[in-house]
Motif scaffolding. Structure first.
Motif, PDB file in Angstrom:
ATOM      1  N   THR A 226     -15.867  63.507  19.829  1.00 51.74           N
ATOM      2  CA  THR A 226     -15.607  62.286  20.384  1.00 51.74           C
ATOM      3  C   THR A 226     -14.748  62.154  21.466  1.00 51.74           C
TER       4      THR A 226
ATOM      5  N   LEU B 217     -24.119  64.408  30.864  1.00 52.85           N
ATOM      6  CA  LEU B 217     -25.650  64.842  30.887  1.00 52.85           C
ATOM      7  C   LEU B 217     -26.313  63.787  32.156  1.00 52.85           C
ATOM      8  N   ILE B 218     -25.968  62.794  32.145  1.00 49.05           N
ATOM      9  CA  ILE B 218     -26.754  61.951  33.195  1.00 49.05           C
ATOM     10  C   ILE B 218     -26.046  62.360  34.548  1.00 49.05           C
ATOM     11  N   ASN B 219     -24.674  62.485  34.795  1.00 45.46           N
ATOM     12  CA  ASN B 219     -23.908  62.699  35.818  1.00 45.46           C
ATOM     13  C   ASN B 219     -24.561  64.316  36.479  1.00 45.46           C
ATOM     14  N   SER B 220     -24.894  65.224  35.477  1.00 43.49           N
ATOM     15  CA  SER B 220     -25.367  66.313  35.708  1.00 43.49           C
ATOM     16  C   SER B 220     -26.746  66.299  36.438  1.00 43.49           C
ATOM     17  N   GLU B 221     -27.530  65.384  36.054  1.00 44.12           N
ATOM     18  CA  GLU B 221     -28.700  65.130  36.526  1.00 44.12           C
ATOM     19  C   GLU B 221     -28.515  64.449  38.109  1.00 44.12           C
TER      20      GLU B 221
ATOM     21  N   CYS C   7     -17.612  62.121  26.286  1.00 47.15           N
ATOM     22  CA  CYS C   7     -18.620  61.310  26.403  1.00 47.15           C
ATOM     23  C   CYS C   7     -19.908  62.049  26.925  1.00 47.15           C
ATOM     24  N   ALA C   8     -20.611  62.515  25.965  1.00 47.82           N
ATOM     25  CA  ALA C   8     -21.789  63.487  26.178  1.00 47.82           C
ATOM     26  C   ALA C   8     -22.732  62.686  27.166  1.00 47.82           C
ATOM     27  N   ASP C   9     -23.159  61.680  26.938  1.00 45.29           N
ATOM     28  CA  ASP C   9     -24.238  60.864  27.636  1.00 45.29           C
ATOM     29  C   ASP C   9     -23.677  60.741  29.117  1.00 45.29           C
ATOM     30  N   TYR C  10     -22.740  60.349  29.573  1.00 43.07           N
ATOM     31  CA  TYR C  10     -22.231  60.342  30.937  1.00 43.07           C
ATOM     32  C   TYR C  10     -22.232  62.007  31.673  1.00 43.07           C
TER      33      TYR C  10
ATOM     34  N   ASN D 176     -27.448  69.874  26.206  1.00 40.33           N
ATOM     35  CA  ASN D 176     -27.977  68.960  25.619  1.00 40.33           C
ATOM     36  C   ASN D 176     -26.769  68.459  24.548  1.00 40.33           C
ATOM     37  N   HIS D 177     -27.084  67.314  23.896  1.00 41.81           N
ATOM     38  CA  HIS D 177     -26.194  66.863  23.067  1.00 41.81           C
ATOM     39  C   HIS D 177     -25.547  67.847  21.863  1.00 41.81           C
TER      40      HIS D 177
END
Length: 345
Positions: free
Chosen positions: A137, A145-149, A140-143, A124-125
């Motif tokens: 910084t 997490l999405i790439n893990s999914e 890129c946390a969003d990248y 999680n973030h």
């Protein structure tokens, strides 16, 4: 001068790092996992079995599994592992997981990790923060997490293409897939809609790389970047071959134009990744052969004889000898015949 000598310097440093790794100079196994992942970024030679990314990511995965990074320790006593170390293990595991699944997808080989083998919950973030609570910084946390999914879905796709795979419905997977995975999935699927889906996925890959090229961010691509470009190039060429065989010249010209557009991002990526130079030669070869096919198709009548169509397909055969001709690796023996290099790192 610097650009011309970069391959030799990179290859020399790689050989030194590889020797230190194999000599077990470092005993901390967490560092060994990280080192193997870093070494996987370098393309050593054409051997994709006992070297290069599939081999090194496999080593990182096995060490991570041996350390138990794939197991969930959330509900257990913190005395077993401090919170900081547990978070470090979790982040490193999901990094290994992404590298392993994407490398297996790239090479078309089995993944060392299966969905039933790990119970590490998703990140999680909050786990991407520094000691003082500020957001990191540099990541890129969003990248991430999405790439893990996405990689979890990739495991399902790899299972669908396994030799003894169970018959599963791929419709639910399509809605969550990236273009590359859609293309890999439907290229081997005999569904009536699969050719159209694969064609659209290849077009999306091309548009994505063109957008990155115009934004100046294509240099940030990882070493897996050649895989979607190769898949798209082959798809365009297959579409062109199919269109020529049915005398659908408008569709053949459209596929040929897409193959021509693909040359620009490939040439740009070759500046940063040496192994993309081979892909560039392949795309140029496909483009030239496609041009010959279209030229012959416009000369022959639509109701031409079957042997003329066989001539078209014969011209479409890829000559790997021509593509790889003149491609030589730098001489790695220079400066490595003494032990002084161990002290010059």
């Amino acid at each position: 001068m610097v650009a011309s000598s970069r391959p030799t310097v990179t290859a020399t440093l790689f050989r030194r790092a590889k020797s230190i790794f194999e000599l077990r100079h470092e005993n901390d196994r967490v560092y060994l996992v990280q080192a193997a992942l870093l070494i996987a970024w370098h393309v050593e030679d054409s051997d994709t079995i006992s070297s290069n990314s599939y081999h090194w990511v496999g080593q990182a995965t096995r060490i991570a599994l041996g350390l138990g990074m794939h197991r969930d320790l959330t509900g257990r006593s913190t005395t077993l592992m401090p919170g900081f170390d547990r978070r470090h293990y979790r982040r490193l595991w999901w990094l290994v997981f992404q590298a392993e699944t994407m490398t297996a997808l790239e090479y078309g080989r089995p993944s060392m990790v299966r969905s039933e083998d790990y119970d590490q919950p998703p990140l999680n973030h909050g786990e991407f923060r520094n000691f003082d609570g500020s957001l990191d910084t540099l990541i890129c946390a969003d990248y991430f997490l999405i790439n893990s999914e996405l990689c979890e879905i990739v495991l399902q796709v790899l299972a669908l293409n396994a030799p003894n795979a169970q018959i599963l419905d791929s419709a639910g997977i399509d809605e969550r897939l990236a273009s590359l995975v859609v293309l890999v999935l439907h290229r081997t699927t005999r569904s009536p809609d699969s050719p159209i889906i694969a064609r659209e996925a290849a077009s999306t890959i091309l548009t994505t790389f063109e957008t990155m090229l115009s934004a100046g961010s294509i240099r940030k691509c990882s070493f897996h970047c050649s895989t979607p470009l190769l898949a798209a190039g082959i798809q365009f060429f297959q579409d062109m071959k199919s269109a020529v065989s049915t005398t659908a010249l408008m569709r053949a010209n459209a596929a040929h134009a897409q193959l021509e557009r693909l040359l620009r991002p490939v040439e740009e990526l070759a500046k940063y990744w040496p192994h993309v130079e081979t892909l560039s030669k392949l795309c140029i070869s496909l483009f030239n052969r496609g041009m010959a096919m279209l030229s012959d198709a416009t000369v022959h009548q639509p109701d031409g004889e079957a042997d003329s169509q066989a001539d078209f397909l014969a011209q479409a055969d890829i000559s790997w000898h021509d593509i790889m001709a003149g491609y030589q690796l730098p001489d790695l023996r220079q400066g490595l015949d003494t032990q002084e290099w161990m002290y010059s790192l």
